[in-house]
Design an enzyme around this catalytic site. Structure first.
Site, PDB file in Angstrom:
ATOM      1  N   TYR A  53       8.261  43.312  44.360  1.00  0.00           N
ATOM      2  CA  TYR A  53       9.163  43.590  43.243  1.00  0.00           C
ATOM      3  C   TYR A  53       8.538  44.556  42.231  1.00  0.00           C
ATOM      4  O   TYR A  53       9.244  45.056  41.352  1.00  0.00           O
ATOM      5  CB  TYR A  53       9.555  42.305  42.511  1.00  0.00           C
ATOM      6  CG  TYR A  53      10.285  41.268  43.326  1.00  0.00           C
ATOM      7  CD1 TYR A  53      10.814  41.564  44.588  1.00  0.00           C
ATOM      8  CD2 TYR A  53      10.451  39.977  42.845  1.00  0.00           C
ATOM      9  CE1 TYR A  53      11.477  40.595  45.329  1.00  0.00           C
ATOM     10  CE2 TYR A  53      11.117  39.004  43.583  1.00  0.00           C
ATOM     11  CZ  TYR A  53      11.620  39.316  44.820  1.00  0.00           C
ATOM     12  OH  TYR A  53      12.278  38.351  45.549  1.00  0.00           O
ATOM     13  N   VAL A 242      19.545  39.616  33.427  1.00  0.00           N
ATOM     14  CA  VAL A 242      18.798  40.322  32.383  1.00  0.00           C
ATOM     15  C   VAL A 242      19.495  40.187  31.035  1.00  0.00           C
ATOM     16  O   VAL A 242      18.856  40.314  29.997  1.00  0.00           O
ATOM     17  CB  VAL A 242      18.593  41.815  32.729  1.00  0.00           C
ATOM     18  CG1 VAL A 242      17.669  41.957  33.928  1.00  0.00           C
ATOM     19  CG2 VAL A 242      19.920  42.513  32.998  1.00  0.00           C
TER      20      VAL A 242
END
Length: 282
Positions: A53, A242
């Site tokens: 990631y 997010v």
């Protein structure tokens, strides 16, 4: 106790919080740092990342800056799918620990049984060698638990042939309407906890009118209904967000779906059939 603080027990007795905050597709830097820091402030105690990631440093810094004791946060990271050698696995693990700024992780997973560019190809011998490294890491105490991700039944059987420590977790694609019953049943029958990555099908389930009917019945959002469904099947969801409001909302899972509604939901066809499926996980 809430859904964020209740735990499952892994086969070695390690307690793992029932909901994880996923960080796949969250860019390194402010996005990953702020998301993880907000998640921890909101009560999440299980953070999932991976070397692939490219955000471990940001995740680790957010954990450090949270002010929460290390032993109160469960941290998962993963060995890149392309790494299929004993020494390569040891080196990658060291890199992850350095990135995270931690002395240990709570769970370390093989990210996939094949390199992503070779999905579905056979790497049985390499996976056995790699699993030996995973066992060495586990026996060193630097990973409190070890497991796999994206492993089908045949991949698990291959590891079982020579494992002295069996995997404790299998993290697979799992969401409402796509619950991988063969892999899930085999994993659970062999003592592995199943974790659900992309439990909202990267947003795909949010557009399902069928799920919306059930969400309305319980006075919750479609996302909350879909995550609660995963939990009530005894599987650990890893929602990613997010937006602080979404991070907070995904944590509000302290309601119960009736047995009749769970049966109906488990019978639904794929609720996000345009979503990319892992073709090896039928």
């Amino acid at each position: 106790m809430t859904a964020l603080t209740e735990t499952y027990a892994l086969s070695n007795g390690v307690q793992i919080p029932q909901v994880a905050f996923g960080t796949w597709q969250i860019p390194a830097g402010d996005a990953a740092y702020n998301s993880v820091k907000h998640a921890l402030a909101a009560g999440y105690r299980h953070i999932d990342t991976a070397l692939a990631y490219h955000n471990e440093r940001s995740v680790g810094q957010a954990i450090k800056d949270s002010g929460i004791a290390r032993d109160e946060i469960f941290v998962t990271t993963k060995l890149p799918a392309e790494t299929k050698t004993y020494q390569g696995a040891l080196d990658a693990f060291d890199e992850s620990l350095t990135n995270l700024g931690l002395d240990y992780v709570d769970l370390y997973l093989i990210h996939a049984p094949w390199p992503w560019s070779q999905m579905g190809t056979n790497h049985d011998e390499e996976n056995i060698e790699t699993w030996q490294a995973m066992e060495a890491i586990y026996n060193s105490g630097r990973a409190k638990a070890i497991g796999v991700s994206n492993f089908a039944v045949r991949d698990l059987k291959n590891i079982f042939k020579q494992a002295t420590v069996k995997p404790m977790v299998n993290q697979i694609q799992y969401y409402l309407g796509f619950t991988e019953p063969k892999i899930t049943s085999f994993s659970e029958d062999n003592g592995l906890l199943v974790e659900a990555y992309s439990p909202l099908a990267t947003g795909g389930v949010l557009n399902s009118p069928e799920i919306e009917k059930y969400a309305d019945k319980y006075g919750v959002s479609v996302a909350q209904l879909a995550l609660r469904f995963v939990l009530q099947n005894g599987v650990l969801p890893l929602p990613k967000a997010v937006n602080p409001a979404h991070i907070d909302a995904n944590a509000q899972l302290d309601f119960s779906i009736s047995a009749a509604d769970m049966a109906a939901l488990n019978a639904l066809p794929d609720t996000a059939n345009s979503y990319m499926h892992n073709p090896t996980q039928g």
